[in-house]
Design a protein around this motif. Structure first.
Motif, PDB file in Angstrom:
ATOM      1  N   GLY A 118     -10.625  -2.482  -2.199  1.00 53.41           N
ATOM      2  CA  GLY A 118     -11.317  -1.199  -2.310  1.00 53.41           C
ATOM      3  C   GLY A 118     -11.127  -0.334  -1.081  1.00 53.41           C
ATOM      4  O   GLY A 118     -10.822   0.858  -1.183  1.00 53.41           O
ATOM      5  N   ARG A 119     -11.283  -0.921   0.090  1.00 52.08           N
ATOM      6  CA  ARG A 119     -11.106  -0.164   1.339  1.00 52.08           C
ATOM      7  C   ARG A 119      -9.652   0.299   1.493  1.00 52.08           C
ATOM      8  O   ARG A 119      -9.372   1.423   1.948  1.00 52.08           O
ATOM      9  N   GLU A 120      -8.724  -0.567   1.115  1.00 53.33           N
ATOM     10  CA  GLU A 120      -7.298  -0.244   1.217  1.00 53.33           C
ATOM     11  C   GLU A 120      -6.946   0.947   0.329  1.00 53.33           C
ATOM     12  O   GLU A 120      -6.219   1.858   0.756  1.00 53.33           O
ATOM     13  N   ILE A 121      -7.454   0.973  -0.903  1.00 51.68           N
ATOM     14  CA  ILE A 121      -7.165   2.071  -1.828  1.00 51.68           C
ATOM     15  C   ILE A 121      -7.703   3.386  -1.284  1.00 51.68           C
ATOM     16  O   ILE A 121      -7.012   4.416  -1.322  1.00 51.68           O
ATOM     17  N   LEU A 122      -8.933   3.382  -0.776  1.00 51.30           N
ATOM     18  CA  LEU A 122      -9.506   4.624  -0.247  1.00 51.30           C
ATOM     19  C   LEU A 122      -8.734   5.117   0.977  1.00 51.30           C
ATOM     20  O   LEU A 122      -8.542   6.325   1.152  1.00 51.30           O
ATOM     21  N   ASP A 123      -8.282   4.203   1.828  1.00 50.50           N
ATOM     22  CA  ASP A 123      -7.463   4.604   2.989  1.00 50.50           C
ATOM     23  C   ASP A 123      -6.176   5.273   2.530  1.00 50.50           C
ATOM     24  O   ASP A 123      -5.759   6.297   3.091  1.00 50.50           O
ATOM     25  N   GLU A 124      -5.548   4.715   1.498  1.00 50.22           N
ATOM     26  CA  GLU A 124      -4.297   5.267   0.995  1.00 50.22           C
ATOM     27  C   GLU A 124      -4.490   6.647   0.367  1.00 50.22           C
ATOM     28  O   GLU A 124      -3.607   7.497   0.430  1.00 50.22           O
ATOM     29  N   TYR A 139     -19.954  -1.909  -0.949  1.00 53.49           N
ATOM     30  CA  TYR A 139     -19.753  -3.219  -1.577  1.00 53.49           C
ATOM     31  C   TYR A 139     -21.072  -3.970  -1.615  1.00 53.49           C
ATOM     32  O   TYR A 139     -21.789  -4.051  -0.618  1.00 53.49           O
ATOM     33  N   ASP A 140     -21.404  -4.506  -2.784  1.00 53.48           N
ATOM     34  CA  ASP A 140     -22.603  -5.327  -2.931  1.00 53.48           C
ATOM     35  C   ASP A 140     -22.191  -6.712  -3.425  1.00 53.48           C
ATOM     36  O   ASP A 140     -21.312  -6.840  -4.269  1.00 53.48           O
ATOM     37  N   GLY A 141     -22.835  -7.732  -2.915  1.00 54.37           N
ATOM     38  CA  GLY A 141     -22.524  -9.096  -3.350  1.00 54.37           C
ATOM     39  C   GLY A 141     -22.243  -9.984  -2.165  1.00 54.37           C
ATOM     40  O   GLY A 141     -21.778  -9.528  -1.119  1.00 54.37           O
ATOM     41  N   GLU A 142     -22.526 -11.252  -2.320  1.00 54.91           N
ATOM     42  CA  GLU A 142     -22.301 -12.201  -1.234  1.00 54.91           C
ATOM     43  C   GLU A 142     -20.851 -12.656  -1.174  1.00 54.91           C
ATOM     44  O   GLU A 142     -20.338 -12.997  -0.116  1.00 54.91           O
ATOM     45  N   GLU A 143     -20.178 -12.694  -2.330  1.00 52.18           N
ATOM     46  CA  GLU A 143     -18.787 -13.122  -2.387  1.00 52.18           C
ATOM     47  C   GLU A 143     -17.860 -11.916  -2.476  1.00 52.18           C
ATOM     48  O   GLU A 143     -18.244 -10.842  -2.923  1.00 52.18           O
ATOM     49  N   CYS A 144     -16.617 -12.089  -2.050  1.00 54.46           N
ATOM     50  CA  CYS A 144     -15.618 -11.019  -2.121  1.00 54.46           C
ATOM     51  C   CYS A 144     -14.449 -11.394  -3.028  1.00 54.46           C
ATOM     52  O   CYS A 144     -13.715 -10.529  -3.491  1.00 54.46           O
ATOM     53  N   CYS A 145     -14.266 -12.686  -3.254  1.00 51.78           N
ATOM     54  CA  CYS A 145     -13.084 -13.159  -3.961  1.00 51.78           C
ATOM     55  C   CYS A 145     -13.270 -13.066  -5.477  1.00 51.78           C
ATOM     56  O   CYS A 145     -14.300 -13.489  -6.010  1.00 51.78           O
ATOM     57  N   VAL A 146     -12.284 -12.488  -6.166  1.00 57.71           N
ATOM     58  CA  VAL A 146     -12.319 -12.378  -7.626  1.00 57.71           C
ATOM     59  C   VAL A 146     -11.013 -12.917  -8.199  1.00 57.71           C
ATOM     60  O   VAL A 146     -10.027 -13.080  -7.477  1.00 57.71           O
ATOM     61  N   TYR A 147     -11.019 -13.144  -9.510  1.00 55.52           N
ATOM     62  CA  TYR A 147      -9.844 -13.688 -10.197  1.00 55.52           C
ATOM     63  C   TYR A 147      -9.441 -12.713 -11.304  1.00 55.52           C
ATOM     64  O   TYR A 147      -9.886 -12.826 -12.443  1.00 55.52           O
ATOM     65  N   LEU A 148      -8.632 -11.709 -10.928  1.00 54.70           N
ATOM     66  CA  LEU A 148      -8.190 -10.668 -11.849  1.00 54.70           C
ATOM     67  C   LEU A 148      -6.725 -10.359 -11.564  1.00 54.70           C
ATOM     68  O   LEU A 148      -6.135 -10.902 -10.627  1.00 54.70           O
ATOM     69  N   ASP A 149      -6.144  -9.465 -12.359  1.00 56.96           N
ATOM     70  CA  ASP A 149      -4.803  -8.980 -12.068  1.00 56.96           C
ATOM     71  C   ASP A 149      -4.925  -7.866 -11.035  1.00 56.96           C
ATOM     72  O   ASP A 149      -5.420  -6.773 -11.340  1.00 56.96           O
ATOM     73  N   GLN A 150      -4.476  -8.139  -9.817  1.00 58.98           N
ATOM     74  CA  GLN A 150      -4.680  -7.191  -8.725  1.00 58.98           C
ATOM     75  C   GLN A 150      -3.939  -5.877  -8.966  1.00 58.98           C
ATOM     76  O   GLN A 150      -4.458  -4.799  -8.646  1.00 58.98           O
ATOM     77  N   ASN A 151      -2.743  -5.933  -9.527  1.00 58.98           N
ATOM     78  CA  ASN A 151      -1.984  -4.713  -9.776  1.00 58.98           C
ATOM     79  C   ASN A 151      -2.665  -3.831 -10.815  1.00 58.98           C
ATOM     80  O   ASN A 151      -2.731  -2.602 -10.672  1.00 58.98           O
ATOM     81  N   LEU A 152      -3.188  -4.452 -11.880  1.00 56.44           N
ATOM     82  CA  LEU A 152      -3.853  -3.673 -12.926  1.00 56.44           C
ATOM     83  C   LEU A 152      -5.159  -3.067 -12.429  1.00 56.44           C
ATOM     84  O   LEU A 152      -5.450  -1.898 -12.716  1.00 56.44           O
ATOM     85  N   ILE A 153      -5.956  -3.834 -11.683  1.00 54.58           N
ATOM     86  CA  ILE A 153      -7.219  -3.297 -11.188  1.00 54.58           C
ATOM     87  C   ILE A 153      -6.970  -2.211 -10.149  1.00 54.58           C
ATOM     88  O   ILE A 153      -7.701  -1.219 -10.068  1.00 54.58           O
ATOM     89  N   ARG A 154      -5.910  -2.373  -9.353  1.00 54.47           N
ATOM     90  CA  ARG A 154      -5.541  -1.322  -8.401  1.00 54.47           C
ATOM     91  C   ARG A 154      -5.199  -0.033  -9.138  1.00 54.47           C
ATOM     92  O   ARG A 154      -5.636   1.053  -8.729  1.00 54.47           O
ATOM     93  N   HIS A 155      -4.409  -0.155 -10.209  1.00 52.92           N
ATOM     94  CA  HIS A 155      -4.042   1.035 -10.994  1.00 52.92           C
ATOM     95  C   HIS A 155      -5.292   1.720 -11.541  1.00 52.92           C
ATOM     96  O   HIS A 155      -5.408   2.945 -11.486  1.00 52.92           O
ATOM     97  N   CYS A 156      -6.217   0.941 -12.071  1.00 56.15           N
ATOM     98  CA  CYS A 156      -7.433   1.509 -12.657  1.00 56.15           C
ATOM     99  C   CYS A 156      -8.253   2.266 -11.616  1.00 56.15           C
ATOM    100  O   CYS A 156      -8.675   3.407 -11.843  1.00 56.15           O
ATOM    101  N   ILE A 157      -8.488   1.635 -10.467  1.00 52.45           N
ATOM    102  CA  ILE A 157      -9.288   2.272  -9.417  1.00 52.45           C
ATOM    103  C   ILE A 157      -8.582   3.517  -8.884  1.00 52.45           C
ATOM    104  O   ILE A 157      -9.195   4.575  -8.696  1.00 52.45           O
ATOM    105  N   THR A 158      -7.276   3.399  -8.658  1.00 49.07           N
ATOM    106  CA  THR A 158      -6.502   4.538  -8.140  1.00 49.07           C
ATOM    107  C   THR A 158      -6.558   5.719  -9.100  1.00 49.07           C
ATOM    108  O   THR A 158      -6.731   6.873  -8.674  1.00 49.07           O
ATOM    109  N   ASN A 159      -6.434   5.455 -10.390  1.00 50.14           N
ATOM    110  CA  ASN A 159      -6.490   6.531 -11.374  1.00 50.14           C
ATOM    111  C   ASN A 159      -7.854   7.217 -11.369  1.00 50.14           C
ATOM    112  O   ASN A 159      -7.939   8.457 -11.386  1.00 50.14           O
TER     113      ASN A 159
END
Length: 266
Positions: A118-124, A139-159
C-alpha cells in the motif's frame, strides 16, 4: 416386427439442442464483435489526444530548441512521457480485458506484506496528483502478511487510486486503507471527488460504461470492469457508495484462509 420411428422424429430433441447451442454461439459471436468494435473506437478516441500532445511537444522542441530554456524543454518532455503512459494504460486495459474473456489470466497467489504494498503504490502515484492533492495511507490490523495475487491486487488498488486522482479536485484528499481481520482482508479507497450519479450507479461495472458527469474526462470505461473481474478471480467482492459532488468509497473484500495465517509477520 416393431416399426421404427422416422429418423427426423427421433432426431427432433437433438436438433432442438443443436439449434439452441448454435443460437447461443451466434449471440456470443455478435457480442464479441460488438466489444471489439467498441475497443477499436475507444482506442482510436483515447489515442488521439495523447498523440496530438506528443506531436505538439516534439515539434516545439525541434523548432525552438535553441530558444527554449532548460525548464521549458523538460516541461515538454514530461508531457511526452505522460502521453506515452496514457496510451500504455489504454493498451493494458484492452489487453487485460481480452485475457480475462479468454481465460488467460493466471492466478498466482503468494504471501506478501499488504501494508508495504500500500505504501509503495502511494509513493509511486504521488507524481500523478493534482495541485495540493493529498494521498493518505492507513493500516489496521495486527498482521501484515496476506495470501493473494500481488500483481492483481496491485492493479486493482492502482486503478482505484488513479480514478480518485482523476475525478477529485485540486487540494482533495484521497485515502487508501487496508485492514486485516480474523476473517477478511479489506482494501478501501476513499475520495471527495465528483461522485457517481445515483441513477447510473447500477451500470458502474459494465464494460465501457462512463458516467454522464465524467464524459469530459479522459477514460475508457474499462478500468472498473477489470477491477471487479480481478477481485472475483481472487474469490473476493467489490462494493461502493457514492454521492454526486461529495465523493466515492470503494471497498474490496477477500476471505481469509489457512494460507493467510501460516506465515510469520515480517
Amino acid at each position: 416386427m416393431k416399426e421404427s420411428k422416422p429418423p427426423l422424429e427421433n432426431d427432433a430433441p437433438s436438433l432442438a439442442g443443436v439449434k439452441k447451442e448454435f443460437e447461443t454461439l451466434l449471440a456470443r459471436e455478435r457480442e464479441v464483435s460488438r466489444l471489439k468494435g467498441q475497443m477499436v473506437s475507444i482506442a482510436s478516441h483515447e489515442f488521439r489526444t495523447p498523440l496530438s500532445s506528443i506531436q505538439l511537444s516534439a515539434s516545439m522542441i525541434e523548432h525552438y530548441f535553441d530558444r527554449l530554456d532548460r525548464a521549458k524543454i523538460f516541461h515538454h518532455l514530461k508531457k511526452i512521457i505522460q502521453a506515452v503512459q496514457d496510451m500504455t494504460a489504454v493498451l493494458d486495459d484492452i489487453l487485460s480485458l481480452e485475457k480475462i474473456d479468454s481465460g488467460k489470466i493466471p492466478l498466482n497467489r503468494r504471501h506478501f506484506d499488504l501494508a508495504s504494498l500500500g505504501r509503495e503504490i502511494l509513493d509511486e502515484m504521488q507524481s500523478l496528483t493534482k495541485k495540493d492533492q493529498q494521498l493518505q495511507y492507513r493500516y489496521d490490523g495486527e498482521e501484515c502478511c496476506v495470501y493473494l495475487d500481488q500483481n492483481l491486487i496491485r492493479h486493482c488498488i492502482t486503478n482505484l487510486i488513479s480514478n480518485a486522482i482523476k475525478y477529485s479536485p485540486e487540494a482533495g484528499i484521497i485515502e487508501l486503507k487496508t485492514d486485516i481481520t480474523e476473517q477478511f482482508i479489506c482494501v478501501q479507497v476513499k475520495d471527495n471527488g465528483i461522485g457517481i450519479p445515483e441513477k447510473e450507479q447500477p451500470k458502474l461495472f459494465e464494460t465501457f460504461f462512463r458516467a454522464g458527469n465524467a464524459k469530459d474526462i479522459q477514460g475508457t470505461g474499462l478500468g472498473l470492469s477489470i477491477v471487479k473481474r480481478y477481485v472475483e478471480l481472487m474469490d473476493g467482492s467489490v462494493s461502493f457508495s457514492s454521492v454526486e459532488n461529495i465523493g466515492t468509497v470503494f471497498n474490496l473484500s477477500f476471505p481469509r484462509g489457512m494460507n493467510d495465517r501460516d506465515q510469520p509477520v515480517k
